[in-house]
Design a protein around this motif. Structure first.
Motif, PDB file in Angstrom:
ATOM      1  N   ALA A 164      26.968  42.285  61.027  1.00 32.28           N
ATOM      2  CA  ALA A 164      27.281  41.270  62.034  1.00 32.28           C
ATOM      3  C   ALA A 164      28.735  40.832  61.938  1.00 32.28           C
ATOM      4  N   GLU A 165      29.246  40.667  60.713  1.00 35.32           N
ATOM      5  CA  GLU A 165      30.647  40.278  60.555  1.00 35.32           C
ATOM      6  C   GLU A 165      31.571  41.312  61.189  1.00 35.32           C
ATOM      7  N   ASP A 166      31.289  42.573  60.924  1.00 44.72           N
ATOM      8  CA  ASP A 166      32.132  43.636  61.447  1.00 44.72           C
ATOM      9  C   ASP A 166      32.117  43.651  62.974  1.00 44.72           C
ATOM     10  N   LYS A 167      30.958  43.512  63.569  1.00 43.24           N
ATOM     11  CA  LYS A 167      30.844  43.643  65.024  1.00 43.24           C
ATOM     12  C   LYS A 167      31.387  42.426  65.755  1.00 43.24           C
ATOM     13  N   TRP A 168      31.074  41.229  65.292  1.00 44.57           N
ATOM     14  CA  TRP A 168      31.538  40.035  65.985  1.00 44.57           C
ATOM     15  C   TRP A 168      33.043  39.868  65.856  1.00 44.57           C
ATOM     16  N   ARG A 169      33.567  40.066  64.677  1.00 46.61           N
ATOM     17  CA  ARG A 169      35.015  39.885  64.493  1.00 46.61           C
ATOM     18  C   ARG A 169      35.797  41.004  65.166  1.00 46.61           C
ATOM     19  N   SER A 170      35.223  42.196  65.229  1.00 55.05           N
ATOM     20  CA  SER A 170      35.876  43.271  65.967  1.00 55.05           C
ATOM     21  C   SER A 170      36.040  42.899  67.432  1.00 55.05           C
ATOM     22  N   LEU A 171      34.984  42.341  68.020  1.00 55.57           N
ATOM     23  CA  LEU A 171      35.036  41.945  69.421  1.00 55.57           C
ATOM     24  C   LEU A 171      35.973  40.771  69.637  1.00 55.57           C
ATOM     25  N   LEU A 172      35.891  39.764  68.787  1.00 64.11           N
ATOM     26  CA  LEU A 172      36.657  38.534  68.978  1.00 64.11           C
ATOM     27  C   LEU A 172      38.128  38.698  68.628  1.00 64.11           C
ATOM     28  N   MET A 173      38.433  39.563  67.660  1.00 66.64           N
ATOM     29  CA  MET A 173      39.818  39.715  67.213  1.00 66.64           C
ATOM     30  C   MET A 173      40.505  40.928  67.829  1.00 66.64           C
ATOM     31  N   GLY A 174      39.761  41.725  68.612  1.00 62.99           N
ATOM     32  CA  GLY A 174      40.365  42.885  69.247  1.00 62.99           C
ATOM     33  C   GLY A 174      40.740  43.978  68.267  1.00 62.99           C
ATOM     34  N   ARG A 175      39.874  44.240  67.288  1.00 65.71           N
ATOM     35  CA  ARG A 175      40.127  45.266  66.287  1.00 65.71           C
ATOM     36  C   ARG A 175      39.062  46.356  66.375  1.00 65.71           C
ATOM     37  N   PRO A 176      39.401  47.595  66.019  1.00 68.51           N
ATOM     38  CA  PRO A 176      38.371  48.642  65.970  1.00 68.51           C
ATOM     39  C   PRO A 176      37.421  48.388  64.810  1.00 68.51           C
ATOM     40  N   PRO A 177      36.114  48.505  65.005  1.00 68.01           N
ATOM     41  CA  PRO A 177      35.159  48.192  63.939  1.00 68.01           C
ATOM     42  C   PRO A 177      35.261  49.165  62.768  1.00 68.01           C
ATOM     43  N   TYR A 178      34.877  48.679  61.599  1.00 62.05           N
ATOM     44  CA  TYR A 178      34.874  49.512  60.406  1.00 62.05           C
ATOM     45  C   TYR A 178      33.606  50.361  60.301  1.00 62.05           C
ATOM     46  N   ILE A 179      32.477  49.836  60.763  1.00 61.29           N
ATOM     47  CA  ILE A 179      31.178  50.481  60.559  1.00 61.29           C
ATOM     48  C   ILE A 179      30.861  51.387  61.736  1.00 61.29           C
TER      49      ILE A 179
END
Length: 483
Positions: A164-179
């Protein structure tokens, strides 16, 4: 400290973020305080993270509230202990390191930093925690493994927490997800993943036992984990680099992509247990206990905001970019003469260098999308305006700060790109009411300070100085100012 841990953390933090094992701490459905010898054997950085996470909720305890009234709690010192030991533990990680790291990721910012956006180090730290999780093998389904039952339950919950941390912060911060979705096989959580002691649970009798409350908390995190899967789809389908390049100027394809995502959100909401639905209420509990429903529903509505923001993207006629060469007196004279020439041969409306939403899409889809976007803005405005003290006093994910700021940007987007004067007036009213809601609710939660500063900063310098506004938007702003 024993009483502090058992009551404050388990009651306020664990239901939203179940990253510890109550069984490992010797807790059962009838025993709510761990023995001292259990605490003595716990890693120091995990205990420090637990105590620091529970500090904001000492106001709900008579003794601790009096104690902290005369002596501030050492919250920052505890977080410093967590950070320093984590830097040592990453070389030989254990589950406790990941648990403490996840709690550290959600530590509340200092008051002076509550209106400052997260730095790049936050996303780097998320990557560190993802690396720890995969090093510990949490991405693998542990059901068939010969591990103690408490550890299997904990490992599964920890995986979904880091996912959840990876997906939500990826969306909110505009970063490519790690997982990557093809690199893990953990099944969805169920009520068994939240058991304390199976022997004790079997002896309890519903509906007034602690079992009912445990099931309610289990359902809350299960629903949040499923919502995180949808957040991953929104990021991948609408905001990934290649998706954005493909959809940014293609409204019909954007609409085709967004429809199944909206359907997934509706299905998620329909499947919510009745106990996790928001109901109109005249009074709310003021002790901050119970499931954190508002945080869950805010995350759900935030995904709608992201979907409609992506739908508005291809409906905008972008303004001509400014010249990139260095301005000189000669170039200024030339561009001024050129502007005067164009003004004489073209209508003013044709050369107005402002973005505006194009509603000429086939079958009236553009108008329908804009109306739905306005309804989405009104929906999240209503949610925030109705937040009670108990809603704001509960445990919130730290990335919610970015979520509130995202809503501020979405409200402004509806205003500066309004295609008509009437719609600009409605959008201006939404922005005004959103500012008032943030001002009122920010007194009870610093999570909204960033969103409020984003709005106040733009209004302080002036919308016209920050955006190229169409004539009808300027007229709508002038009218609302003098009403």
């Amino acid at each position: 400290m024993v009483f502090f841990f058992s009551i404050r953390f388990v009651k306020f933090v664990f239901p939203t973020f179940p990253v510890i094992s109550r069984t490992l701490f010797g807790l059962t459905s009838t025993r709510i305080t761990p023995d001292q010898h259990v605490l003595n054997n716990m890693p120091v950085h995990l205990l420090a993270a637990i105590y620091a996470s529970a500090q904001p909720f000492t106001k709900f305890d008579e003794y601790l509230s009096v104690l902290n009234a005369y002596k501030p709690p050492p919250t920052e010192q505890l977080w410093r202990i967590v950070w320093e030991i984590l830097l040592q533990e990453i070389h030989t990680p254990h589950l406790a390191a990941l648990q403490a790291g996840l709690l550290y990721l959600h530590k509340a910012p200092e008051k002076s930093q509550s209106a400052v956006a997260d730095s790049a180090s936050v996303w780097s730290f998320v990557g560190l925690l993802v690396g720890l999780a995969t090093s510990l093998g949490l991405q693998l389904e542990c059901g068939p493994m010969g591990l103690p039952a408490w550890e299997r339950r904990l490992r599964r919950r920890l995986w979904w927490a880091i996912h959840a941390e990876d997906k939500w912060r990826s969306l909110l911060m505009g970063r490519p997800p790690y997982i990557r979705n093809d690199e893990w096989d953990v099944t969805e959580l169920d009520n068994n993943d939240f058991q304390i002691d199976e022997a004790q649970v079997a002896l309890l009798s519903p509906p007034n036992s602690l079992l009912t409350q445990d099931v309610l908390h289990a359902q809350q995190f299960q629903c949040f984990a499923r919502l995180s899967r949808i957040a991953d789809e929104v990021q991948h389908d609408l905001y990934a680099l290649r998706s954005s390049q493909r959809l940014s100027s293609n409204f019909s394809e954007s609409l085709k992509t967004a429809r199944p995502l909206l359907q997934r959100l509706r299905e998620w909401y329909v499947q919510l247990p009745a106990t996790l639905r928001l109901h109109d209420r005249l009074f709310a509990s003021i002790d901050g206990t119970g499931p954190q429903l508002t945080c869950l529903h805010f995350a759900y509505t935030l995904l709608e905001v992201f979907i409609f923001r992506a739908l508005l993207r291809p409906m905008v006629r972008s303004a001509t970019p400014p010249p990139l060469f260095e301005e000189t007196e000669a170039s200024n004279n030339f561009t001024t003469a050129l502007d005067e020439y164009i003004f004489h041969i073209m209508e003013p409306d044709e050369i107005e260098p402002t973005p505006a939403i194009d509603l000429s899409n086939e079958n009236g889809a553009g108008s329908a999308v804009l109306k739905a976007a306005e309804n989405c803005a009104a929906k999240i405005l209503r949610l925030v305006m109705r937040m009670a003290y108990s809603d704001l006093a509960g445990y919130w994910f730290s990335w919610s700060r970015i979520g509130f700021a995202t809503v501020s940007s979405f409200m402004l987007l509806l205003l500066v790109q309004a295609p008509s004067k009437d719609q600009a007036i409605r959008a201006r009213q939404l922005v005004h009411m959103w500012r008032q809601a943030l001002r009122r609710q920010s007194g009870g939660s610093s999570l909204m300070n960033l969103a409020l500063v984003r709005l106040d900063g733009i209004h302080w310098t002036g919308l016209c100085r920050n955006y190229y506004l169409p004539k009808h938007v300027k007229e709508a702003l002038d009218e609302t100012v003098y009403q």
